[in-house]
Scaffold this active site. Structure first.
Site, PDB file in Angstrom:
ATOM      1  N   HIS A  53       0.871  -1.170   0.000  1.00  0.00           N
ATOM      2  CA  HIS A  53       0.000   0.000   0.000  1.00  0.00           C
ATOM      3  C   HIS A  53       0.912   1.225   0.000  1.00  0.00           C
ATOM      4  O   HIS A  53       2.032   1.165   0.522  1.00  0.00           O
ATOM      5  CB  HIS A  53      -0.820   0.087   1.292  1.00  0.00           C
ATOM      6  CG  HIS A  53      -1.774  -1.023   1.508  1.00  0.00           C
ATOM      7  ND1 HIS A  53      -1.434  -2.177   2.154  1.00  0.00           N
ATOM      8  CD2 HIS A  53      -3.076  -1.149   1.171  1.00  0.00           C
ATOM      9  CE1 HIS A  53      -2.485  -2.971   2.211  1.00  0.00           C
ATOM     10  NE2 HIS A  53      -3.490  -2.381   1.614  1.00  0.00           N
ATOM     11  N   ASP A  56       2.186   1.703   3.476  1.00  0.00           N
ATOM     12  CA  ASP A  56       3.105   0.706   4.048  1.00  0.00           C
ATOM     13  C   ASP A  56       4.532   1.231   3.902  1.00  0.00           C
ATOM     14  O   ASP A  56       5.432   0.870   4.655  1.00  0.00           O
ATOM     15  CB  ASP A  56       3.039  -0.630   3.300  1.00  0.00           C
ATOM     16  CG  ASP A  56       1.683  -1.288   3.394  1.00  0.00           C
ATOM     17  OD1 ASP A  56       0.925  -0.957   4.316  1.00  0.00           O
ATOM     18  OD2 ASP A  56       1.385  -2.149   2.535  1.00  0.00           O
TER      19      ASP A  56
END
Ligand code: GLT
Ligand code: MN
Length: 386
Positions: A53, A56
């Protein structure tokens, strides 16, 4: 024999191995792990790729210069360790701003902010060479069903995906979209609850050829479905872009267990489908280690996912070469001229012929199919005694 190789195309999300064991009832049990450390470790254990993501990797409030520095460090780690990015995606569920959804939030400003966040995440994905960009709408849905017009929610999702497909084309990126379904959690009910619902939705898009699905084992099981059947329909539609593998007990919360640790028959049937259809997309593990584990347990978990897939692949081959099993399958595969005519397309002549045919109904009804034996054979293959 069960050592992962690059061509197996195994990948892990940064969020999977970095999962700290936090759950709704308890705090984290493991420390944070940096993305560059994860890349190094994944390469070491034989994975092909990593998935992420936007957040992340890059904190949601990072400045432009921080973002650039983080991306360049990450790209260096990927190059140094020979790891690819399998897919990138946007976190549209964690921040409180998405509490009522992203593309289906009632607040149009939230919907627009979601588009902005996705475009930025697509730029990151493109920079890291991700061929696939995933949409998992964890907050798209309701607890209070009369708080939204559900037809309007579908329409808004279409408007968002159409807009973003155009963005990818406009930027000249070589990226395809993949939609990931889940029936509930974190919302009481999530829109597009199954991969089947996604397939129906894709057909209504402006560029359906740019959009596929990534079924996830746990999500389909949460909807009480058969993952191998789901995958069959996705393969037939040429829409299985990637797959999210994990383990899950029926009728529970989203467990995201090590692939192959639950429902061995189901996992076997899934691997058998992927292998016999020569699936070429990446095999992405979307799961995490038990909360009881330290970092060593995390890598045990990750190795276990890949090893279980490879063992099941070997078992599928054994099944395909098992003379008795194949004999049972062959004896049930009875060819019929009328069916060949049906399959080759309609004609009035075929319709007339079939209407006037006599089929041996009694013999067809009475014939035993030997599935008891077939299932026992597979069971014995899986239990290692055959
Ligand atoms: C989240 C979810 C997964 C999705 C990820 C992509 S994030 O952890 O449970 O199934 O694939 O957004
Ligand atoms: Mn997933």
């Amino acid at each position: 024999m069960y050592e992962p190789r690059k061509e197996d195309k195994f990948s892990f999300g940064l969020w999977t191995v970095a999962n700290r064991g936090r759950d709704p009832f308890g705090e984290a049990t493991r420390p944070t792990m940096s993305p560059t450390h994860i890349v190094k470790k994944l390469a070491e254990i034989g994975a092909w790729g990593v998935n992420l993501h936007d957040n992340d990797l890059i904190p949601i409030d990072a400045s432009a210069s921080e973002r650039d520095r983080i991306i360049s460090d990450f790209k260096k780690a990927l190059a140094d360790n020979g790891l690819a990015v399998g897919m990138a995606t946007t976190n549209l569920f964690y921040d409180p701003v998405f509490k009522d959804g992203a593309f289906t939030a009632n607040d149009g400003r939230v919907r627009s902010y979601a588009i902005q966040k996705v475009m930025n995440a697509i730029d990151v994905g493109a920079e890291l060479g991700a061929p696939i960009f995933v949409f998992w709408g964890g907050r798209e849905g309701t607890e209070v069903d009369f708080s939204k017009d559900h037809a309007e929610s579908v329409k808004r999702t279409r408007e968002a995906i159409n807009f973003l497909c155009n963005y990818v084309k406009d930027q000249g990126y070589n990226i395809k979209f993949s939609l990931e379904a889940k029936p509930n959690e974190p919302r009481g009910d999530i829109y597009f609850s199954t991969s089947g619902a996604m397939l129906g939705f894709i057909a209504t898009l402006q560029y359906p050829e740019m959009v596929g699905v990534n079924p996830e084992v746990a999500h389909e099981l949460m909807a009480n479905l058969n993952v191998a059947h789901v995958v069959g329909q996705c393969l037939d539609a040429d829409k299985l872009f990637i797959i999210h593998l994990n383990g899950q007990k029926y009728a529970r919360y989203d467990q995201d267990l090590r692939f192959g640790s639950e429902d061995l028959n189901g996992a076997f049937s899934l691997v058998h489908m992927l292998e016999t259809h020569n699936f070429q997309g990446s095999l992405e593990f979307d799961a995490h280690a038990y909360r009881t584990e330290d970092e060593e347990g995390v890598w045990d978990f990750a190795r276990g996912c890949m090893r279980n897939y490879l063992i099941l692949r070997e078992k599928s081959r054994q099944f395909q070469q098992d003379a008795e099993a194949q004999d049972i399958l062959k004896s049930n595969d009875i060819k019929c001229d009328s069916w060949n005519a049906v399959a080759s397309g309609y004609s009035r002549d075929t319709a007339e012929k079939i209407k006037n045919s006599d089929y041996p109904k009694q013999e067809m009804s009475e014939r035993g199919l030997r599935y008891e034996r077939l299932d026992q054979i597979v069971g014995e293959i899986l239990m290692g005694v055959r």
